[in-house]
Design a protein around this motif. Structure first.
Motif, mmCIF file in Angstrom:
data_model
loop_
_atom_site.group_PDB
_atom_site.id
_atom_site.type_symbol
_atom_site.label_atom_id
_atom_site.label_comp_id
_atom_site.label_asym_id
_atom_site.label_seq_id
_atom_site.Cartn_x
_atom_site.Cartn_y
_atom_site.Cartn_z
ATOM 1 N N GLU A 1 31.918 -29.495 -13.667
ATOM 2 C CA GLU A 1 31.393 -28.299 -13.017
ATOM 3 C C GLU A 1 31.766 -27.035 -13.785
ATOM 4 O OE1 GLU A 1 31.055 -26.450 -8.519
ATOM 5 O OE2 GLU A 1 32.778 -27.719 -9.010
ATOM 6 N N LEU A 2 32.890 -27.051 -14.478
ATOM 7 C CA LEU A 2 33.357 -25.871 -15.195
ATOM 8 C C LEU A 2 32.527 -25.551 -16.439
ATOM 9 C CD1 LEU A 2 37.225 -26.437 -15.053
ATOM 10 C CD2 LEU A 2 35.862 -24.862 -13.667
ATOM 11 N N TYR B 1 35.430 -22.966 -4.410
ATOM 12 C CA TYR B 1 35.288 -22.302 -5.704
ATOM 13 C C TYR B 1 36.553 -21.537 -6.090
ATOM 14 C CZ TYR B 1 30.397 -23.591 -5.910
ATOM 15 O OH TYR B 1 29.224 -24.303 -5.986
ATOM 16 N N GLU B 2 37.278 -21.036 -5.115
ATOM 17 C CA GLU B 2 38.529 -20.338 -5.416
ATOM 18 C C GLU B 2 39.530 -21.286 -6.089
ATOM 19 O OE1 GLU B 2 41.346 -17.376 -5.741
ATOM 20 O OE2 GLU B 2 39.226 -17.158 -5.149
ATOM 21 N N GLU B 3 39.623 -22.514 -5.544
ATOM 22 C CA GLU B 3 40.588 -23.477 -6.076
ATOM 23 C C GLU B 3 40.078 -24.197 -7.317
ATOM 24 O OE1 GLU B 3 41.583 -26.173 -2.975
ATOM 25 O OE2 GLU B 3 42.537 -24.651 -1.703
ATOM 26 N N LYS B 4 38.841 -24.665 -7.258
ATOM 27 C CA LYS B 4 38.331 -25.529 -8.323
ATOM 28 C C LYS B 4 37.844 -24.770 -9.541
ATOM 29 C CE LYS B 4 38.870 -29.204 -5.737
ATOM 30 N NZ LYS B 4 39.912 -30.208 -6.038
ATOM 31 N N VAL B 5 37.435 -23.522 -9.362
ATOM 32 C CA VAL B 5 36.871 -22.757 -10.478
ATOM 33 C C VAL B 5 37.736 -21.551 -10.831
ATOM 34 C CG1 VAL B 5 34.892 -21.415 -11.297
ATOM 35 C CG2 VAL B 5 34.513 -23.523 -9.992
ATOM 36 N N HIS C 1 33.281 -15.779 -8.962
ATOM 37 C CA HIS C 1 32.622 -16.097 -7.693
ATOM 38 C C HIS C 1 31.136 -15.721 -7.758
ATOM 39 C CE1 HIS C 1 35.634 -17.675 -4.972
ATOM 40 N NE2 HIS C 1 36.507 -16.764 -5.366
ATOM 41 N N GLU C 2 30.820 -14.614 -8.414
ATOM 42 C CA GLU C 2 29.420 -14.212 -8.578
ATOM 43 C C GLU C 2 28.653 -15.272 -9.348
ATOM 44 O OE1 GLU C 2 27.446 -11.380 -7.913
ATOM 45 O OE2 GLU C 2 28.969 -10.759 -6.460
ATOM 46 N N ILE C 3 29.233 -15.772 -10.431
ATOM 47 C CA ILE C 3 28.565 -16.783 -11.241
ATOM 48 C C ILE C 3 28.372 -18.064 -10.443
ATOM 49 C CG2 ILE C 3 28.834 -18.284 -13.261
ATOM 50 C CD1 ILE C 3 30.231 -15.915 -14.650
ATOM 51 N N CYS C 4 29.396 -18.463 -9.690
ATOM 52 C CA CYS C 4 29.260 -19.661 -8.855
ATOM 53 C C CYS C 4 28.121 -19.500 -7.853
ATOM 54 C CB CYS C 4 30.570 -19.945 -8.126
ATOM 55 S SG CYS C 4 31.925 -20.466 -9.199
ATOM 56 N N GLY C 5 28.029 -18.309 -7.262
ATOM 57 C CA GLY C 5 26.947 -18.052 -6.316
ATOM 58 C C GLY C 5 25.587 -18.066 -6.983
#
Length: 533
Positions: free
Chosen positions: A160-161, A201-205, A225-229
């Motif tokens: 995922e990263l 996402y806070e923990e994993k990314v 967080h923006e990129i994950c969203g």
């Protein structure tokens, strides 16, 4: 009005089986332009325009009547990377790889690759030198952890990263592309209210990239967080010939969602460019739509999937209809009266009870969802090439699910594809009852697809190609045995020709090099041999 837009798009998942002109990645979609250079030239009206709604965001609307098969958008990805399914893939070409000791790996970063001559090595759409440098510097935290003994969840987290790291590298190496990515909607404020999603996402990314991988110089927590969203909301899942990847495109993300869409998209297996076409006639002022979920999935699970990842509850015409446009893809058999069908009475209320249409029995939505999960797990446990296993699945659940239920359709779709194609069940080896069964499954599946994905859609093209062979074989046997008249035989041959023609016309629209395009070519060859066009 279409459902709220800007959410990720997928071709499908396991047991859901599926189910140009080259341009620079940062360029916008190709759109018809107004031509007024000479008076005698006709005015060319752009195919679509962008509309904006406070509720639905930006979406595309047809400027004129569009005919089936019109190419609306073709563009290269802004960013591309592995899916988050957890399946190990080559970082260069996204084809499946293993995690065992014999698998070829990048000598610098240790991540699995398909081989030393992978077409995606050191290319913008594959494993670049910049990425390799980042991963090599953190080899003990990433590549070296990808072994057979690694837990599947950890493998998923590492893959995922990759897409996120690639977007961060765009900021350094391709700022124009990065700017286009960051203009996409992330729905961060809404996502923050979803504690489970935000914490994941806070923990994993975020924590892993900033604290463990020490990449805080490339992005702050809020940007991550923006990129994950952005990825959750806008990415497409693509892949041809076994490869699987997720992508962001400059313009294609603007299409609104509908569970019975009016466009279809595919991707070029060589360049990963998206090709988006109308699948049926689209009227002027009609929104251009595609489905963000898998079409052959029931409303309860389909809406839940979209809300969990994309943060909206679909309210399209199909979702609002308890019988899903007449297909009845979600109906359960009533165990009380054994005659009625249990359906969602209020399908747009996710937690509302389901009820039998013959007796007074009611079932909670939670109980229905748990039952569907159990049955789906049974289906997932069956190998996709296990014909007896799939047939047994249909028998075990025929008194639990109504005939058109999406889980039965999923098993039937697999059987449509593998009957006649695997050893022991090749067409010359098959018993007449197996050939007739393949024909029946194809017809049942096609009847549903004709409603939910009508027109020039890949599923229709594939299933029509699969259907032509059993009709032809059974007709030939029947005429030889005197079981049908010459007139009836000719009627069946005409049906075969029509199926091949439609299959050819649909699948030849797929990009060269794809399995679907090759199947379209096979349909064309079969028509020539039959003396037809």
């Amino acid at each position: 009005m279409p459902a709220r837009k800007n959410h990720s798009h997928s071709k499908g998942k396991k047991h859901q089986r599926h189910h140009q002109t080259q341009r620079q990645p940062h360029q916008k979609a190709e759109v018809d332009e107004v031509q007024v250079e000479e008076e005698e030239e006709p005015l060319v009206i752009p195919a679509f325009r962008i509309e904006k709604s406070e509720i639905y965001g930006r979406y595309l609307v047809a400027n004129r009547q569009l005919e089936p098969g019109e190419l609306l958008i073709t563009e290269q990805p802004l960013a591309i990377g592995p899916c988050v399914s957890g399946d190990p893939v080559c970082l260069g070409c996204y084809s499946p790889v293993t995690l065992d000791a014999s698998q070829y790996r990048c000598s610098a970063c240790g991540w699995p690759l398909c081989g030393s001559k992978c077409k995606g090595l050191d290319t913008a759409v594959g494993h670049t030198a910049a990425e390799c440098k980042v991963l090599a510097g953190r080899r003990s935290l990433a590549g070296d952890l990808l072994t057979l003994g690694t837990a599947p969840g950890q493998v998923r987290d590492l893959y995922e990263l990759i897409m996120i790291v690639r977007i961060l590298l765009l900021r350094q190496n391709a700022p124009e592309q990065y700017a286009l990515v960051m203009r996409m909607e992330s729905h961060s404020e809404e996502r923050r209210k979803n504690a489970t999603l935000w914490q994941h996402y806070e923990e994993k990314v975020v924590q892993r990239l900033i604290e463990l991988w020490q990449m805080g110089d490339l992005a702050e927590a809020q940007q991550l967080h923006e990129i994950c969203g952005i990825l959750d909301v806008n990415c497409f899942e693509i892949g041809q010939n076994g490869a699987k990847a997720r992508t962001l495109y400059p313009s294609a993300f603007l299409l609104a969602h509908d569970c019975s869409p009016n466009t279809a998209h595919t991707d070029d297996p060589g360049t990963y460019a998206i090709l988006l076409r109308t699948s049926r006639r689209v009227h002027e002022q009609e929104a251009l739509t595609l489905s963000y979920a898998y079409t052959l999935q029931g409303t309860l699970k389909r809406r839940s999937f979209m809300h969990e990842g994309k943060l909206f509850w679909c309210q399209c015409r199909r979702c609002a209809d308890p019988k899903e446009l007449g297909t009845d893809c979600s109906a359960l058999a009533c165990r009380s009266c054994q005659l009625g069908s249990i359906r969602a009475v209020q399908p747009l209320k996710q937690t509302a009870d389901w009820a039998c249409d013959r007796c007074k029995r009611q079932v909670s939505a939670q109980e229905v969802e748990h039952q569907l999960d159990r049955i789906n797990n049974d289906l997932e446990a069956i190998d996709v090439h296990d014909i007896p296993g799939l047939e047994n699945f249909l028998i075990r659940y025929r008194d639990v699910l109504r005939p058109n239920h999406y889980l039965l359709l999923s098993a039937k779709y697999s059987l449509c594809q593998i009957y006649g194609r695997i050893e022991g069940y090749l067409l010359p080896q098959m018993q007449l009852e197996d050939i007739a069964r393949k024909e029946r499954y194809c017809r049942e599946f096609l009847a549903i697809v004709d409603v939910l994905e009508p027109g020039l859609t890949r599923l229709r093209g594939l299933i029509m190609y699969e259907l032509h062979a059993p009709i032809m074989i059974l007709a030939q046997i029947a005429i030889q045995k005197g079981q049908i008249s010459a007139k009836e035989f000719q009627c069946r041959i005409k049906e075969v020709i029509k199926l091949l023609q439609q299959s050819r016309d649909i699948l030849k629209l797929e990009p060269q090099g794809s399995n679907e395009h090759e199947m379209g070519s096979a349909a064309a060859d079969a028509l020539i041999k039959m003396g037809s066009k």
